[in-house]
Design a protein around this motif. Structure first.
Motif, mmCIF file in Angstrom:
data_model
loop_
_atom_site.group_PDB
_atom_site.id
_atom_site.type_symbol
_atom_site.label_atom_id
_atom_site.label_comp_id
_atom_site.label_asym_id
_atom_site.label_seq_id
_atom_site.Cartn_x
_atom_site.Cartn_y
_atom_site.Cartn_z
ATOM 1 N N GLY A 1 65.137 32.064 25.526
ATOM 2 C CA GLY A 1 66.278 31.501 26.234
ATOM 3 C C GLY A 1 67.573 32.215 25.882
ATOM 4 N N GLY A 2 68.362 32.546 26.897
ATOM 5 C CA GLY A 2 69.603 33.270 26.686
ATOM 6 C C GLY A 2 69.481 34.771 26.829
ATOM 7 N N GLN A 3 68.254 35.291 26.861
ATOM 8 C CA GLN A 3 68.043 36.734 27.000
ATOM 9 C C GLN A 3 67.886 37.124 28.472
ATOM 10 N N LEU A 4 68.237 38.356 28.777
ATOM 11 C CA LEU A 4 67.941 38.903 30.093
ATOM 12 C C LEU A 4 66.435 39.038 30.247
ATOM 13 N N LEU A 5 65.935 38.735 31.441
ATOM 14 C CA LEU A 5 64.501 38.885 31.687
ATOM 15 C C LEU A 5 64.070 40.332 31.502
ATOM 16 N N SER A 6 64.944 41.269 31.827
ATOM 17 C CA SER A 6 64.622 42.693 31.676
ATOM 18 C C SER A 6 64.349 43.058 30.231
ATOM 19 N N GLU A 7 64.909 42.294 29.296
ATOM 20 C CA GLU A 7 64.676 42.548 27.868
ATOM 21 C C GLU A 7 63.527 41.701 27.333
ATOM 22 N N ALA A 8 63.449 40.456 27.790
ATOM 23 C CA ALA A 8 62.451 39.533 27.242
ATOM 24 C C ALA A 8 61.061 39.747 27.837
ATOM 25 N N VAL B 1 70.653 42.674 50.579
ATOM 26 C CA VAL B 1 70.320 42.214 49.229
ATOM 27 C C VAL B 1 71.636 41.845 48.564
ATOM 28 N N ALA B 2 71.738 40.613 48.128
ATOM 29 C CA ALA B 2 72.981 40.157 47.507
ATOM 30 C C ALA B 2 73.336 41.070 46.338
ATOM 31 N N ARG B 3 74.592 41.472 46.253
ATOM 32 C CA ARG B 3 75.014 42.373 45.183
ATOM 33 C C ARG B 3 74.847 41.694 43.834
ATOM 34 N N GLU B 4 74.791 42.502 42.804
ATOM 35 C CA GLU B 4 74.668 41.970 41.446
ATOM 36 C C GLU B 4 76.009 41.425 40.977
ATOM 37 N N VAL B 5 75.994 40.232 40.448
ATOM 38 C CA VAL B 5 77.197 39.632 39.885
ATOM 39 C C VAL B 5 77.475 40.265 38.527
ATOM 40 N N SER B 6 78.731 40.554 38.257
ATOM 41 C CA SER B 6 79.093 41.189 36.988
ATOM 42 C C SER B 6 79.110 40.173 35.859
ATOM 43 N N GLU C 1 73.441 31.556 30.668
ATOM 44 C CA GLU C 1 72.284 31.425 31.528
ATOM 45 C C GLU C 1 72.707 31.678 32.977
ATOM 46 N N PHE C 2 71.897 32.455 33.671
ATOM 47 C CA PHE C 2 72.326 32.825 35.021
ATOM 48 C C PHE C 2 71.161 33.387 35.815
ATOM 49 N N THR C 3 71.120 33.049 37.095
ATOM 50 C CA THR C 3 70.157 33.681 37.998
ATOM 51 C C THR C 3 70.724 33.736 39.401
ATOM 52 N N GLN C 4 70.429 34.798 40.110
ATOM 53 C CA GLN C 4 70.730 34.849 41.539
ATOM 54 C C GLN C 4 69.501 35.327 42.311
ATOM 55 N N VAL C 5 68.319 35.000 41.758
ATOM 56 C CA VAL C 5 67.059 35.404 42.381
ATOM 57 C C VAL C 5 66.900 34.752 43.751
ATOM 58 N N PHE C 6 67.311 33.482 43.863
ATOM 59 C CA PHE C 6 67.022 32.717 45.071
ATOM 60 C C PHE C 6 68.296 32.547 45.907
ATOM 61 N N ALA C 7 68.404 33.336 46.970
ATOM 62 C CA ALA C 7 69.633 33.401 47.764
ATOM 63 C C ALA C 7 69.878 32.154 48.606
ATOM 64 N N ALA C 8 68.852 31.323 48.814
ATOM 65 C CA ALA C 8 69.045 30.120 49.630
ATOM 66 C C ALA C 8 69.827 29.043 48.887
ATOM 67 N N GLU C 9 69.883 29.120 47.565
ATOM 68 C CA GLU C 9 70.474 28.030 46.794
ATOM 69 C C GLU C 9 71.966 27.820 47.038
ATOM 70 N N PRO C 10 72.798 28.868 47.114
ATOM 71 C CA PRO C 10 74.244 28.623 47.225
ATOM 72 C C PRO C 10 74.690 28.015 48.541
ATOM 73 N N ILE C 11 74.073 28.417 49.661
ATOM 74 C CA ILE C 11 74.542 28.002 50.986
ATOM 75 C C ILE C 11 73.349 27.656 51.864
ATOM 76 N N ASN D 1 69.566 40.755 37.221
ATOM 77 C CA ASN D 1 70.372 40.185 36.130
ATOM 78 C C ASN D 1 69.945 38.776 35.733
ATOM 79 N N LEU D 2 68.710 38.411 35.990
ATOM 80 C CA LEU D 2 68.219 37.081 35.620
ATOM 81 C C LEU D 2 68.284 36.896 34.111
ATOM 82 N N ARG D 3 69.040 35.909 33.677
ATOM 83 C CA ARG D 3 69.117 35.553 32.263
ATOM 84 C C ARG D 3 68.436 34.205 32.079
ATOM 85 N N LEU D 4 67.471 34.160 31.207
ATOM 86 C CA LEU D 4 66.668 32.946 31.022
ATOM 87 C C LEU D 4 67.513 31.823 30.436
ATOM 88 N N PRO D 5 67.377 30.613 30.974
ATOM 89 C CA PRO D 5 68.174 29.503 30.438
ATOM 90 C C PRO D 5 67.705 29.071 29.052
#
Length: 341
Positions: free
Chosen positions: A69-76, A104-109, A121-131, A39-43
């Protein structure tokens, strides 16, 4: 203040259940969380994004954001996403081959994202960032902007059972910045040397002085000796992208980030210096599987050979697509459990 107690060469303020957390960065890895790509969305390159991150964005990523910018990577850029997925699968396979339990971290809705932030804009590619965990201290990130707040939940909920079941665990959330951006703390700027010392860095695009002093206070409550240093601005984001602890007294570091050499309090460390090409390929952003095995990008063959000469066994994965997003193997990985030594 807790009394630091040595176990072999590792210092522990308190023993945690099921070896939760990281008391060093080189004990046998037991359980990890890997970031989610889909669900990576480009900033969008707003003025705030340009001011904060332009200097550390890889040119390919910057150009992609300008165009889409603003599009999902899967589309862009679906081919780019396929490359990310291949690299993630290779990393997961290495972990599993070494007996590491992988989540694998679940996909955020989309509704969660919309609730947490005003932009798309949103990404959860890098799991180390939150904690980021230092010993029994769980340090939760708070970003200066709305981007990626929603990515905390999938990572936190996988750490939460360990936190809830153990009264020894200390769980802190960084102070939320005001509009003046007074507090900025990011976990990638904290490295546990494993012997009771912790290095915290400040930089132009990540943790600021007040943020570093906050984490210093939190860890000193637990008896750690915390040293704050300003890392040279090289256009590479975070301390763990320019330095990796590769053993009890071995470190990988990018020379340009430390033009005067390692900080004085690390004078007892042997160092393998990397060049700029290797740093941009995320060579210093590595993960130790145990005290003898290290995961490195296959795009850094010279550096990998130098680590082999130090007695390490290098396990490689392709990681060029993640490198274009300014993240390495450690960025991708949130460590849940690692043996003490």
């Amino acid at each position: 203040m807790s009394k630091i107690q040595p176990i072999n060469r590792v210092y522990m303020p308190a023993i945690t259940k099921q070896s939760y957390g990281e008391f060093n960065l080189y004990g046998k890895l037991k359980e990890v969380i890997v970031g989610h790509n889909q669900n990576l969305r480009l900033p969008r390159l707003t003025e705030e994004i340009r001011a904060t991150y332009q200097s550390v964005m890889q040119p390919d990523l910057y150009d992609l954001c300008e165009k889409a910018g603003g599009q999902l990577l899967s589309e862009a850029a679906p081919d780019f996403l396929e490359g990310l997925n291949r690299e993630a699968e290779a990393l997961i396979q290495v972990y599993q081959d070494f007996g590491v339990k992988v989540h694998v971290a679940r996909e955020v809705s989309e509704s969660e994202i919309a609730t947490c932030q005003s932009s798309n804009e949103f990404t959860q590619v890098f799991a180390a960032e939150p904690i980021w965990v230092v010993g029994r201290n769980v340090l939760e990130n708070v970003w200066a902007s709305d981007i990626a707040w929603a990515s905390i939940a999938p990572v936190r909920e996988l750490h939460q059972p360990f936190i809830d079941s153990d009264s020894n665990i200390l769980h802190y959330t960084a102070p939320r910045p005001t509009t003046a951006r007074d507090y900025i703390y990011e976990g990638g700027d904290v490295l546990n040397l494993g012997d009771g010392r912790v290095l915290v860095s400040t930089g132009s695009s990540s943790t600021n002085t007040r943020g570093s002093e906050w984490v210093k206070r939190m860890l000193e409550h637990d008896g750690y000796q915390v040293y704050v240093t300003e890392v040279e601005d090289t256009g590479i984001h975070h301390l763990f992208a320019v330095m990796c602890i590769a053993g009890p007294k071995l470190v990988i570091a990018y020379k340009d980030a430390f033009p005067e050499g390692l900080p004085e309090f690390m004078s007892d460390f042997d160092v393998v210096w990397t060049n700029r090409e290797e740093a941009l390929a995320t060579g210093p952003c590595a993960v130790m599987l145990d005290s003898q095995h290290i995961i490195m990008p296959e795009e850094t063959p010279r550096l990998n050979q130098r680590l082999e000469a130090k007695g390490l066994t290098v396990v490689t994965v392709p990681f060029s697509h993640h490198a274009k997003l300014c993240g390495g193997v450690r960025c991708k990985t949130s460590v849940v459990r690692r043996d003490i030594c």
